[in-house]
Design a protein around this motif. Structure first.
Motif, PDB file in Angstrom:
ATOM      1  N   VAL A   1       0.886  -1.328  -0.072  1.00 29.72           N
ATOM      2  CA  VAL A   1       0.055  -0.024  -0.046  1.00 29.72           C
ATOM      3  C   VAL A   1       0.698   1.304  -0.187  1.00 29.72           C
ATOM      4  CG1 VAL A   1      -1.810   1.324   1.265  1.00 29.72           C
ATOM      5  CG2 VAL A   1      -1.871  -1.139   1.100  1.00 29.72           C
ATOM      6  N   PHE A   2       1.761   1.329   0.732  1.00 31.90           N
ATOM      7  CA  PHE A   2       3.057   2.479   1.010  1.00 31.90           C
ATOM      8  C   PHE A   2       3.999   2.141  -0.140  1.00 31.90           C
ATOM      9  CE2 PHE A   2       1.058   2.079   5.011  1.00 31.90           C
ATOM     10  CZ  PHE A   2       0.316   2.948   5.013  1.00 31.90           C
ATOM     11  N   SER A   3       4.040   1.700  -1.368  1.00 28.18           N
ATOM     12  CA  SER A   3       5.114   1.271  -2.256  1.00 28.18           C
ATOM     13  C   SER A   3       5.760   2.562  -2.774  1.00 28.18           C
ATOM     14  CB  SER A   3       4.567   0.284  -3.013  1.00 28.18           C
ATOM     15  OG  SER A   3       3.549   1.105  -4.098  1.00 28.18           O
ATOM     16  N   ALA A   4       5.303   3.544  -2.780  1.00 25.53           N
ATOM     17  CA  ALA A   4       5.973   4.690  -3.356  1.00 25.53           C
ATOM     18  C   ALA A   4       5.454   6.020  -2.875  1.00 25.53           C
ATOM     19  CB  ALA A   4       5.642   4.655  -5.015  1.00 25.53           C
ATOM     20  N   ALA A   5       6.106   7.099  -3.247  1.00 29.96           N
ATOM     21  CA  ALA A   5       5.834   8.443  -2.723  1.00 29.96           C
ATOM     22  C   ALA A   5       4.400   8.735  -3.058  1.00 29.96           C
ATOM     23  CB  ALA A   5       6.957   9.539  -3.016  1.00 29.96           C
ATOM     24  N   TYR A   6       4.015   8.528  -4.164  1.00 28.58           N
ATOM     25  CA  TYR A   6       2.632   8.898  -4.930  1.00 28.58           C
ATOM     26  C   TYR A   6       1.646   7.927  -3.972  1.00 28.58           C
ATOM     27  CZ  TYR A   6      -1.363   9.198  -8.147  1.00 28.58           C
ATOM     28  OH  TYR A   6      -2.434   9.503  -8.486  1.00 28.58           O
ATOM     29  N   GLY A   7       1.732   6.636  -3.813  1.00 25.46           N
ATOM     30  CA  GLY A   7       1.093   5.962  -2.898  1.00 25.46           C
ATOM     31  C   GLY A   7       0.687   6.453  -1.662  1.00 25.46           C
ATOM     32  N   ILE A   8       1.688   7.069  -0.853  1.00 26.11           N
ATOM     33  CA  ILE A   8       1.635   7.690   0.430  1.00 26.11           C
ATOM     34  C   ILE A   8       1.174   8.849   0.280  1.00 26.11           C
ATOM     35  CG2 ILE A   8       2.959   8.495   2.258  1.00 26.11           C
ATOM     36  CD1 ILE A   8       5.128   6.487   1.860  1.00 26.11           C
ATOM     37  N   SER A   9       1.316   9.645  -0.522  1.00 22.92           N
ATOM     38  CA  SER A   9       0.584  11.049  -0.714  1.00 22.92           C
ATOM     39  C   SER A   9      -0.755  10.946  -0.781  1.00 22.92           C
ATOM     40  CB  SER A   9       1.477  12.039  -1.728  1.00 22.92           C
ATOM     41  OG  SER A   9       1.222  11.501  -2.923  1.00 22.92           O
ATOM     42  N   GLU A  10      -1.119  10.139  -1.759  1.00 21.46           N
ATOM     43  CA  GLU A  10      -2.486   9.797  -1.902  1.00 21.46           C
ATOM     44  C   GLU A  10      -3.279   9.163  -0.861  1.00 21.46           C
ATOM     45  OE1 GLU A  10      -4.571  10.954  -4.644  1.00 21.46           O
ATOM     46  OE2 GLU A  10      -2.748  12.139  -5.132  1.00 21.46           O
ATOM     47  N   ALA A  11      -2.556   8.384  -0.312  1.00 18.53           N
ATOM     48  CA  ALA A  11      -3.401   7.587   1.080  1.00 18.53           C
ATOM     49  C   ALA A  11      -3.386   8.765   2.064  1.00 18.53           C
ATOM     50  CB  ALA A  11      -2.566   6.734   1.447  1.00 18.53           C
ATOM     51  N   VAL A  12      -2.512   9.677   2.203  1.00 22.76           N
ATOM     52  CA  VAL A  12      -2.631  10.713   3.223  1.00 22.76           C
ATOM     53  C   VAL A  12      -3.675  11.790   2.847  1.00 22.76           C
ATOM     54  CG1 VAL A  12      -1.546  12.664   4.285  1.00 22.76           C
ATOM     55  CG2 VAL A  12      -0.100  10.702   4.004  1.00 22.76           C
ATOM     56  N   ARG A  13      -3.956  12.071   1.564  1.00 21.74           N
ATOM     57  CA  ARG A  13      -4.838  12.732   1.039  1.00 21.74           C
ATOM     58  C   ARG A  13      -6.120  12.256   1.346  1.00 21.74           C
ATOM     59  NH1 ARG A  13      -7.895  13.804  -3.338  1.00 21.74           N
ATOM     60  NH2 ARG A  13      -7.112  12.171  -4.541  1.00 21.74           N
ATOM     61  N   LEU A  14      -6.419  10.931   1.039  1.00 23.17           N
ATOM     62  CA  LEU A  14      -7.718  10.229   1.273  1.00 23.17           C
ATOM     63  C   LEU A  14      -7.938  10.129   2.623  1.00 23.17           C
ATOM     64  CD1 LEU A  14      -7.541   7.668  -1.692  1.00 23.17           C
ATOM     65  CD2 LEU A  14      -9.069   9.620  -1.573  1.00 23.17           C
ATOM     66  N   SER A  15      -6.939  10.045   3.648  1.00 25.09           N
ATOM     67  CA  SER A  15      -7.300   9.793   4.890  1.00 25.09           C
ATOM     68  C   SER A  15      -7.929  11.100   5.714  1.00 25.09           C
ATOM     69  CB  SER A  15      -5.957   9.489   5.625  1.00 25.09           C
ATOM     70  OG  SER A  15      -5.477   8.183   5.434  1.00 25.09           O
ATOM     71  N   LYS A  16      -7.547  12.185   5.046  1.00 18.17           N
ATOM     72  CA  LYS A  16      -8.135  13.298   5.612  1.00 18.17           C
ATOM     73  C   LYS A  16      -9.777  13.528   5.566  1.00 18.17           C
ATOM     74  CE  LYS A  16      -4.333  16.278   4.921  1.00 18.17           C
ATOM     75  NZ  LYS A  16      -3.541  17.199   4.423  1.00 18.17           N
ATOM     76  N   ARG A  17     -10.247  12.576   4.489  1.00 16.02           N
ATOM     77  CA  ARG A  17     -11.721  12.698   4.345  1.00 16.02           C
ATOM     78  C   ARG A  17     -12.444  11.036   4.554  1.00 16.02           C
ATOM     79  NH1 ARG A  17     -10.402  14.036  -1.070  1.00 16.02           N
ATOM     80  NH2 ARG A  17      -9.193  15.946  -0.707  1.00 16.02           N
ATOM     81  N   PRO A  18     -12.534  11.032   5.848  1.00 16.55           N
ATOM     82  CA  PRO A  18     -13.095   9.474   6.065  1.00 16.55           C
ATOM     83  C   PRO A  18     -14.377   9.146   5.485  1.00 16.55           C
ATOM     84  CG  PRO A  18     -12.772  10.599   8.108  1.00 16.55           C
ATOM     85  CD  PRO A  18     -12.373  11.530   7.125  1.00 16.55           C
ATOM     86  N   LYS A  19     -15.273   9.996   5.089  1.00 19.44           N
ATOM     87  CA  LYS A  19     -16.499   9.640   4.417  1.00 19.44           C
ATOM     88  C   LYS A  19     -16.479   9.100   3.163  1.00 19.44           C
ATOM     89  CE  LYS A  19     -17.521  14.433   2.476  1.00 19.44           C
ATOM     90  NZ  LYS A  19     -18.306  15.394   2.418  1.00 19.44           N
ATOM     91  N   HIS A  20     -15.134   9.030   2.679  1.00 22.30           N
ATOM     92  CA  HIS A  20     -14.798   8.790   1.270  1.00 22.30           C
ATOM     93  C   HIS A  20     -14.154   7.221   1.116  1.00 22.30           C
ATOM     94  CE1 HIS A  20     -16.375  12.185  -0.952  1.00 22.30           C
ATOM     95  NE2 HIS A  20     -15.588  12.871  -0.140  1.00 22.30           N
ATOM     96  N   PHE A  21     -13.992   6.597   2.481  1.00 23.06           N
ATOM     97  CA  PHE A  21     -13.203   5.360   2.648  1.00 23.06           C
ATOM     98  C   PHE A  21     -13.741   4.359   1.863  1.00 23.06           C
ATOM     99  CE2 PHE A  21     -10.879   6.034   6.862  1.00 23.06           C
ATOM    100  CZ  PHE A  21     -10.201   7.259   6.313  1.00 23.06           C
ATOM    101  N   PHE A  22     -15.328   4.447   1.923  1.00 20.71           N
ATOM    102  CA  PHE A  22     -15.978   3.076   1.424  1.00 20.71           C
ATOM    103  C   PHE A  22     -15.817   3.199  -0.244  1.00 20.71           C
ATOM    104  CE2 PHE A  22     -19.617   1.202  -0.330  1.00 20.71           C
ATOM    105  CZ  PHE A  22     -19.619  -0.153  -0.012  1.00 20.71           C
ATOM    106  N   THR A  23     -16.025   4.342  -0.885  1.00 22.70           N
ATOM    107  CA  THR A  23     -16.111   4.399  -2.196  1.00 22.70           C
ATOM    108  C   THR A  23     -14.605   4.115  -2.885  1.00 22.70           C
ATOM    109  OG1 THR A  23     -16.050   6.746  -2.192  1.00 22.70           O
ATOM    110  CG2 THR A  23     -18.343   5.767  -2.260  1.00 22.70           C
ATOM    111  N   THR A  24     -13.688   4.792  -1.976  1.00 22.77           N
ATOM    112  CA  THR A  24     -12.383   4.612  -2.601  1.00 22.77           C
ATOM    113  C   THR A  24     -12.053   3.321  -2.581  1.00 22.77           C
ATOM    114  OG1 THR A  24     -11.721   6.866  -1.794  1.00 22.77           O
ATOM    115  CG2 THR A  24     -10.094   5.557  -2.214  1.00 22.77           C
TER     116      THR A  24
END
Length: 177
Positions: A1-24
């Motif tokens: 899941v944390f395989s590259a900087a892009y994956g980390i930055s997107e995971a961090v960005r998405l983590s700020k919005r818990p209401k989108h966890f399910f659809t993501t």
């Protein structure tokens, strides 16, 4: 899941919005399953087996891009999805986790049922990662002992790095060997 900087930055960005966890998570799972199915059947084509790794990777990217375009058109036409959702869908389609899965499946010679399990597991792992990062973000923001120069993004990336090391310990493999 944390395989590259892009994956980390997107995971961090998405983590700020818990209401989108399910659809993501559902989108990541759908793209993971799609690329696994396409890769599994493409790997059975005799001429495809003779081509090198670079061509195989480019083929996976092409298949994934076509899948994203198809999904985006369907979501736009049938469900009138907005640009924000389509951008999120694009992130799910080109996520480093999703593109790494068919390569892992190819190298591990997974069967179709194992590939399906891996695709579903990738979606679950992505959800777990988002939940853990979200919880860590809340803790970091409340922690008064973190030095001023480390607050925010630096502390979060250190937390994410430690989290990835902890999660990688479940594989039983050596890292980067």
């Amino acid at each position: 899941v944390f395989s590259a900087a892009y994956g980390i930055s997107e995971a961090v960005r998405l983590s700020k919005r818990p209401k989108h966890f399910f659809t993501t998570s559902l989108s990541v799972t759908a793209f993971s399953l799609y690329i696994y199915f396409a890769a599994h059947f493409a790997d059975k084509i005799p001429i495809f087996e003779k081509l090198g790794f670079s061509f195989r990777f480019l083929f996976y990217v092409l298949i994934l891009t076509l899948g994203y375009l198809f999904a985006a058109v369907i979501m736009k036409k049938l469900f009138h999805a907005d640009k924000k959702f389509l951008n999120s869908l694009g992130m799910c389609g080109v996520n480093t986790l999703v593109i790494a899965l068919p390569i892992i499946g190819y190298k591990a010679s997974l069967s179709l049922s194992e590939a399906i399990s891996m695709g579903i597991g990738a979606g679950v792992a992505f959800t777990l990662a988002l939940l853990l990062i979200n919880g860590g973000m809340k803790f970091i923001h409340r922690n008064k002992y973190i030095p001023e120069f480390m607050k925010g993004t630096p502390a979060l990336f250190i937390y994410t790095a430690l989290l990835s090391l902890a999660l990688s310990s479940f594989t039983g493999d050596f890292l980067y060997i």
